[in-house]
Design an enzyme around this catalytic site. Sequence first.
Site, PDB file in Angstrom:
ATOM      1  CE  LYS B 173     -32.470  59.999  64.145  1.00  0.00           C
ATOM      2  NZ  LYS B 173     -32.102  58.675  64.399  1.00  0.00           N
ATOM      3  CG  HIS B 203     -39.176  58.925  62.292  1.00  0.00           C
ATOM      4  ND1 HIS B 203     -37.828  59.133  62.307  1.00  0.00           N
ATOM      5  CD2 HIS B 203     -39.362  57.594  62.194  1.00  0.00           C
ATOM      6  CE1 HIS B 203     -37.220  57.975  62.216  1.00  0.00           C
ATOM      7  NE2 HIS B 203     -38.113  57.019  62.149  1.00  0.00           N
ATOM      8  CD  GLU B 241     -31.729  51.075  61.849  1.00  0.00           C
ATOM      9  OE1 GLU B 241     -32.027  51.725  60.845  1.00  0.00           O
ATOM     10  OE2 GLU B 241     -30.862  51.426  62.659  1.00  0.00           O
ATOM     11  CG  HIS B 265     -35.654  56.824  67.614  1.00  0.00           C
ATOM     12  ND1 HIS B 265     -36.345  57.956  67.281  1.00  0.00           N
ATOM     13  CD2 HIS B 265     -34.848  56.569  66.562  1.00  0.00           C
ATOM     14  CE1 HIS B 265     -35.976  58.369  66.086  1.00  0.00           C
ATOM     15  NE2 HIS B 265     -35.060  57.546  65.624  1.00  0.00           N
TER      16      HIS B 265
END
Lengths: 323, 510
Positions: B173, B203, B241, B265
């Site tokens: 991506k 991922h 994050e 995601h």
Amino acid sequence: MTTLWDTTGTDVVKALAKARRAAGGVTSGLALTLVVAATERTVAEAEQAASVAAAAHPARLIIVVRREINGLDPRLDAEISVGDRLGPGEAVVMRMYGRLALHAESVVLPLLAPDVPVVTWWCGEAPPNIIAQDPLGVLADRRITDCSQSPDPIAALEQRAIDYAPGDTDLSWTRTTPWRAHLAGAFDVINEPVVGATIIGPPGDATGALLAGWLQSRLGLAPEMHIQDGPGVAEVSVELATGGRVCVGWHDKYTAVVRRPGLPDRLMPMRRRPTGERLAEELRHLDPDQPYAATLEAITGLTGLPQRSPKRVHQWHDPALTS
Amino acid sequence: MSTDKPGQQINPLRDPDDRRLPRVPEPCALVIFGATGDLSRRKLIPAIYDLANRGLLPPGFVTIGFARDRGNFVDIAKQAAQEGARTTWREEVWERLAEGVHFVAGTFEDDAAFDELAATLTRLNESHGIAGNAAFYLAIPPVTFPLVLKQMERTKMADNEAAGGWRRVVVEKPFGTDLPSSQALNTLVDDVFTPNDVFRIDHYLGKETVQNLLALRFANTFFEPVWNGLYVDSVQITMAEDVGIGTRAGFYDKTGAARDVLQNHLLQLLALTAMEEPVSFDAESIRTEKLKVLRAIALPENPATHAVRGQYQQGWCAGERVLGYHDEQGVAKDSTTETYAAVQLNVETRRWAGVPFYLRTGKRLPRRVTEIAVLFREAPHLPFSNTDTEQLGQNQLVIRVQPDEGITLKFGSKVPGSQMEVRDVAMDFLYGESFTEKSPEAYERLVLDVLLGDSTLFPHAEEVAASWRVIDPLQEFWSQVPPALYRAGEWGPAAADGMLAQDGRTWRRP
């Protein structure tokens, strides 16, 4: 760690519950109960291997050392540890003396973790000839023996086939996994009829016999056995109808060489795994191992092994009377 | 005697019942473009080592690095593998792997370098028996994709027939920046490779818990009956994050949180949470169900009240003073790029009608966490007095994707004592506890799947397009609105809390 001398099963259960509460743990994360039947001579090896395996599969570990069966006074000593020297889980090491040793299940049953599979492993000793005679084998859903510990491993293996019930496996079978993986990998790129197979290994080696049985069950031909002294199987090769040979052997202690016709030789990592790692592989699969049963059938010519009942019924056996 | 049936590739030694034997790909090569870059060193090379160490790579496996700077690639790779490997370091495993490591130096404009790469692959057919099989991993910025793809077309490296084996390409991506650009990229990649040979990496889909979400929903009895609008009040999907943008200013300032995380995601996690049961567990069936969900997503009627974007200001994060987004190196003082995005989406199906899906992502939030929280409705009637159940919240099922992969079930329970008092308790399933065996890193699993040709865990071009159709109108709206500001180390801007408060809900603190 708690040590109890001359104690009772009830006190062991209480001590385990207390140790668990103190450690802040609960049983929710347990995947299985591992019961190890050991002797004083093998208990150290059993502890070592079981703690390696318990790191991969959270288990309640129950090690039973049976001693002095003909001694007069039944007696139970126990050591309880949680997240201690025996890996991250709960562990109970018990020594059973005298006639109590014949009734080990009376202490073990209340210690099993609720409704998770029970695996019994006979460590470092020849497995019992008839597993139904050992109550610790009867209460298990999965049973792990090790024929290579027997004075006559091939005879022991044949006895395993006679006594087989779905859920049994043997650590000599686990030893074949890397060999089988390399052989199957080599055949991913070969699409030719097979005309023969050869196994080079020491005489009376259970792993070699199992490899031969497996090849026979898959390829429908009986491999030749070539004797060569050494610590274990040295080489396995399969002959193709076109004259070529697929061969897996040792290059050095940590490396296997894979030879295929028309392709350059390949070195692949392979090593003899310590008992703990092999035990961990066994614990990954808790359902009956069909290829193992098929291999035992090929070795002995018996049939219908997978259709047998997975449950055994205890047969009373008193070694004091037979010896 | 059982031998191979003519015309059929059947390996007589493989048995579906024999689950001890690992799935090993055919002999093949993995070509990494950008081999000395960050992604390659941190993720790909360690993943390759771990695969080798687990015995999951075929004999004669070849790794070819392609990058500008020569250096000593084998040394760089060894260091990367040693630092990043999850499994124990065994020198002999590395030595075997290193025998198959090659390097081609060059830029993407350099015809000679690509000719050399093509020649190397042909040579390896002979020496390593890879039979023309190769996967090309584009670990490079998307702007360079056209160059590399044209070079591969020119040298016929992407051509399955010319190669005599399979040729696959792996794309990271972002898959474009909006619908038209992603479609242009797809056309470009599909022109050079056949569509089935294109693997798009997300991922997150390689993580155990995400795969476990499907096991949880479709292998158990008691989740599915309540997995609908009758019992579910709302769903919150969070990816937080704690880090800032680091050195990625050039990329991030052009992209923003919505394109960087929300588009891929979070929408993938939403699709897996909301999808119907696939008819079987193969790539095609799962993709069909995911696509249905992605196409059923509706944006809020009024984005002004149900879509919030934010930008972090200076503050304190984990005991350290951190810069605001405007002060990060390489970011313009007047940048309006968002570092936080929260939106309410609806899935317009019978199952999910009326259930809001709240998605949020951000940088410089208090902790790094990704989770899917399914919040259930309150019991229709409580036979207790109000004071007894003051501490009782909604029942929740939380799928923790990272860290501490696992599942939490939250429900009410009586507080021990002489009074009737009900309070929330949590029941935890921790992956590290029940299966302590080190679960493979997401990249490990995905690289293996590429080599095996299994596309179950890879988003398809149509899914990417459907996701852009959700994000594009949102971006259009947001381009008119300045981002709401939040202090670094907070759970996002106040407007995001307001967004839920107007519906009488609050964000779960992950």
